[in-house]
Design a protein around this motif. Sequence first.
Motif, PDB file in Angstrom:
ATOM      1  N   ASP A   1      21.000  36.096   8.223  1.00  0.00           N
ATOM      2  CA  ASP A   1      21.200  37.510   8.574  1.00  0.00           C
ATOM      3  C   ASP A   1      20.145  38.393   7.924  1.00  0.00           C
ATOM      4  O   ASP A   1      19.620  39.323   8.543  1.00  0.00           O
ATOM      5  CB  ASP A   1      22.597  37.973   8.138  1.00  0.00           C
ATOM      6  CG  ASP A   1      23.694  37.227   8.883  1.00  0.00           C
ATOM      7  OD1 ASP A   1      23.404  36.723   9.998  1.00  0.00           O
ATOM      8  OD2 ASP A   1      24.829  37.141   8.366  1.00  0.00           O
ATOM      9  N   ILE A   2      19.814  38.090   6.691  1.00  0.00           N
ATOM     10  CA  ILE A   2      18.805  38.880   5.992  1.00  0.00           C
ATOM     11  C   ILE A   2      17.445  38.712   6.641  1.00  0.00           C
ATOM     12  O   ILE A   2      16.694  39.678   6.851  1.00  0.00           O
ATOM     13  CB  ILE A   2      18.760  38.487   4.500  1.00  0.00           C
ATOM     14  CG1 ILE A   2      20.112  38.816   3.838  1.00  0.00           C
ATOM     15  CG2 ILE A   2      17.634  39.216   3.775  1.00  0.00           C
ATOM     16  CD1 ILE A   2      20.247  38.248   2.447  1.00  0.00           C
ATOM     17  N   GLU A   3      17.076  37.463   6.995  1.00  0.00           N
ATOM     18  CA  GLU A   3      15.784  37.215   7.653  1.00  0.00           C
ATOM     19  C   GLU A   3      15.717  37.920   9.005  1.00  0.00           C
ATOM     20  O   GLU A   3      14.690  38.496   9.386  1.00  0.00           O
ATOM     21  CB  GLU A   3      15.587  35.716   7.830  1.00  0.00           C
ATOM     22  CG  GLU A   3      15.295  34.978   6.534  1.00  0.00           C
ATOM     23  CD  GLU A   3      15.144  33.473   6.760  1.00  0.00           C
ATOM     24  OE1 GLU A   3      15.233  33.053   7.945  1.00  0.00           O
ATOM     25  OE2 GLU A   3      14.966  32.737   5.780  1.00  0.00           O
ATOM     26  N   ARG A   4      16.821  37.884   9.749  1.00  0.00           N
ATOM     27  CA  ARG A   4      16.854  38.540  11.055  1.00  0.00           C
ATOM     28  C   ARG A   4      16.662  40.053  10.908  1.00  0.00           C
ATOM     29  O   ARG A   4      15.933  40.678  11.677  1.00  0.00           O
ATOM     30  CB  ARG A   4      18.192  38.235  11.744  1.00  0.00           C
ATOM     31  CG  ARG A   4      18.184  38.561  13.236  1.00  0.00           C
ATOM     32  CD  ARG A   4      19.527  38.304  13.888  1.00  0.00           C
ATOM     33  NE  ARG A   4      19.991  36.962  13.730  1.00  0.00           N
ATOM     34  CZ  ARG A   4      21.038  36.570  12.997  1.00  0.00           C
ATOM     35  NH1 ARG A   4      21.750  37.483  12.365  1.00  0.00           N
ATOM     36  NH2 ARG A   4      21.379  35.310  12.898  1.00  0.00           N
ATOM     37  N   TYR A   5      17.274  40.668   9.898  1.00  0.00           N
ATOM     38  CA  TYR A   5      17.141  42.105   9.673  1.00  0.00           C
ATOM     39  C   TYR A   5      15.719  42.465   9.264  1.00  0.00           C
ATOM     40  O   TYR A   5      15.152  43.467   9.746  1.00  0.00           O
ATOM     41  CB  TYR A   5      18.138  42.534   8.593  1.00  0.00           C
ATOM     42  CG  TYR A   5      18.108  44.019   8.291  1.00  0.00           C
ATOM     43  CD1 TYR A   5      18.698  44.928   9.151  1.00  0.00           C
ATOM     44  CD2 TYR A   5      17.466  44.496   7.151  1.00  0.00           C
ATOM     45  CE1 TYR A   5      18.660  46.287   8.879  1.00  0.00           C
ATOM     46  CE2 TYR A   5      17.422  45.848   6.869  1.00  0.00           C
ATOM     47  CZ  TYR A   5      18.029  46.740   7.745  1.00  0.00           C
ATOM     48  OH  TYR A   5      17.972  48.086   7.466  1.00  0.00           O
ATOM     49  N   VAL A   6      15.105  41.632   8.387  1.00  0.00           N
ATOM     50  CA  VAL A   6      13.721  41.915   7.941  1.00  0.00           C
ATOM     51  C   VAL A   6      12.748  41.777   9.095  1.00  0.00           C
ATOM     52  O   VAL A   6      11.825  42.584   9.280  1.00  0.00           O
ATOM     53  CB  VAL A   6      13.357  40.997   6.775  1.00  0.00           C
ATOM     54  CG1 VAL A   6      11.858  41.116   6.439  1.00  0.00           C
ATOM     55  CG2 VAL A   6      14.198  41.323   5.550  1.00  0.00           C
ATOM     56  N   ASN A   7      12.922  40.729   9.902  1.00  0.00           N
ATOM     57  CA  ASN A   7      12.030  40.522  11.048  1.00  0.00           C
ATOM     58  C   ASN A   7      12.143  41.648  12.082  1.00  0.00           C
ATOM     59  O   ASN A   7      11.151  42.032  12.715  1.00  0.00           O
ATOM     60  CB  ASN A   7      12.341  39.165  11.710  1.00  0.00           C
ATOM     61  CG  ASN A   7      12.013  38.007  10.789  1.00  0.00           C
ATOM     62  OD1 ASN A   7      11.138  38.115   9.925  1.00  0.00           O
ATOM     63  ND2 ASN A   7      12.724  36.879  10.937  1.00  0.00           N
ATOM     64  N   ARG A   8      13.345  42.214  12.228  1.00  0.00           N
ATOM     65  CA  ARG A   8      13.524  43.323  13.173  1.00  0.00           C
ATOM     66  C   ARG A   8      12.765  44.550  12.683  1.00  0.00           C
ATOM     67  O   ARG A   8      12.107  45.236  13.475  1.00  0.00           O
ATOM     68  CB  ARG A   8      15.013  43.650  13.306  1.00  0.00           C
ATOM     69  CG  ARG A   8      15.334  44.691  14.375  1.00  0.00           C
ATOM     70  CD  ARG A   8      16.777  45.065  14.364  1.00  0.00           C
ATOM     71  NE  ARG A   8      17.165  45.712  13.113  1.00  0.00           N
ATOM     72  CZ  ARG A   8      18.392  46.195  12.865  1.00  0.00           C
ATOM     73  NH1 ARG A   8      19.342  46.069  13.779  1.00  0.00           N
ATOM     74  NH2 ARG A   8      18.652  46.751  11.695  1.00  0.00           N
ATOM     75  N   ASP A   9      12.810  44.861  11.404  1.00  0.00           N
ATOM     76  CA  ASP A   9      12.088  46.000  10.880  1.00  0.00           C
ATOM     77  C   ASP A   9      10.577  45.817  10.988  1.00  0.00           C
ATOM     78  O   ASP A   9       9.828  46.746  11.302  1.00  0.00           O
ATOM     79  CB  ASP A   9      12.455  46.240   9.409  1.00  0.00           C
ATOM     80  CG  ASP A   9      13.893  46.732   9.275  1.00  0.00           C
ATOM     81  OD1 ASP A   9      14.462  47.122  10.305  1.00  0.00           O
ATOM     82  OD2 ASP A   9      14.461  46.699   8.157  1.00  0.00           O
TER      83      ASP A   9
END
Length: 468
Positions: free
Chosen positions: A456-464
């Motif tokens: 979840d953290i990786e997905r949020y960082v990649n979206r930003d």
Amino acid sequence: MTAIKKKKRVSKKSKTAWRKYSDINDVEEFLEDQRLEERLGKFDTKPDEELFVLDTHGDDKPEEKPDVKPEIKPLSAKQRKRALLSETPKCFEVLLPTSKVQDPNAKRNHVKPVGSKPSDLSKITKQRKLVKGVLAKKVEDIKKNKKIVAERRKKIKSIRKTYDKNIWGDDVLEAKSIPETLVDEFISPEAQLHNVPTTKRLRSKPALPKSVVTRKSVEVPHPGVSYNPSFKEHQELLQEVVQHEQKMMKREAHLHRVTTGMFSKVTPKEKENQWREEMSAGLPQPHDPTTDPDSEPSDNEYKAINPPVKNKKKDHKARRKQRERIAERERLKQEKINKKKITDIYKLRKIQSSLANKEKLSAELRSKRATKRAAREATAPPALSARKPPAREPEFVDPEQLTGDLRNLSNTTNLLKERFESLQRRGALAASKIMMKKKRKLKSYFKSGHKVTEKDIERYVNRDVGKK
């Protein structure tokens, strides 16, 4: 031998002590007799018949009453009612005065009852009003008002005598005072009745002027806007566009001059120096002996800043010279005023001619403005709203974009917007303002919790990162 009671001395300082220890019975009896005389009248003024009764029989013999009574015919109801007319009604007896005390205000205005004889003064006043025509005018006004009231009552009570309206032939909705614009077979009667206001009338639209009817729906563009214009027409259109742009540039320069250009720009250092000078105004400045050449070292000697002033009196010669100067000044001033009066007299003819020319010029300008205003009002669209319709911008095609054929012609204007503005300029639609909603920038946050995984953290960082 009876003992003489000694008189007791009591203080009568207060009102209660005075009332308690003072005998005022004789005063009260006298005032009571006086009030009784005021109510019933004094005994001196009353006749003897009211005060004394003649006794014709003794104390032993009772009064003899005759056995035969004369026959008295009883009064009828009509006669009894007529006898009561002269008496005061019971309801008005309360208003009558019972006291015989005289009115303390001897100069009170006496109001005569209705039906009393007029006085000599009232007769003279009435005669004067008759001569002036005041009473005749009052009578005419009363007759006129009565006539107006009678006509108004007659109009209210007037009944319609012609029954030419067919209430059964009309539509049901029209009979219920629904406008024709709301009558539609696809809308239910309940919805149509709901749209009708409480007054059963819709707001009337303003009358369309002749310009809306006579003005063409599609305005003919300038020939220079064509895809293959002539050189002359293209240059004429170019001159119009140049004049329009110059006008707009002049307006922008004027706005800049009266707003931003009025304030001068200063550097931060100059601003700081100005602030220091303003804040230190009035404060004692530090003394620098090196900069002052006149300053000399003193041996602690006190020296006044302002030297003492001597009261030097003027002599007779100085006074005389002063009076002569004042008199000469006044003489020159009076000569100047007299000279100006003479020149103004000679200028009267010139001033009169200039005023006549000015009045003539103002009359011509007034007539021109009136004709121009009348022409504008005759062709102006109706004011459907407080805003003015947008002015039409001149169209121009750059010479490099001229194609010469319709196949390669590029569209420069929006047809829908141009038609909408045309309807506003002709008065068919009310002028409106373009309202653009700004999109809000939503900022997202990551809410941490015990259920959050590394994915979840990786997905949020990649979206930003992808947004940037």
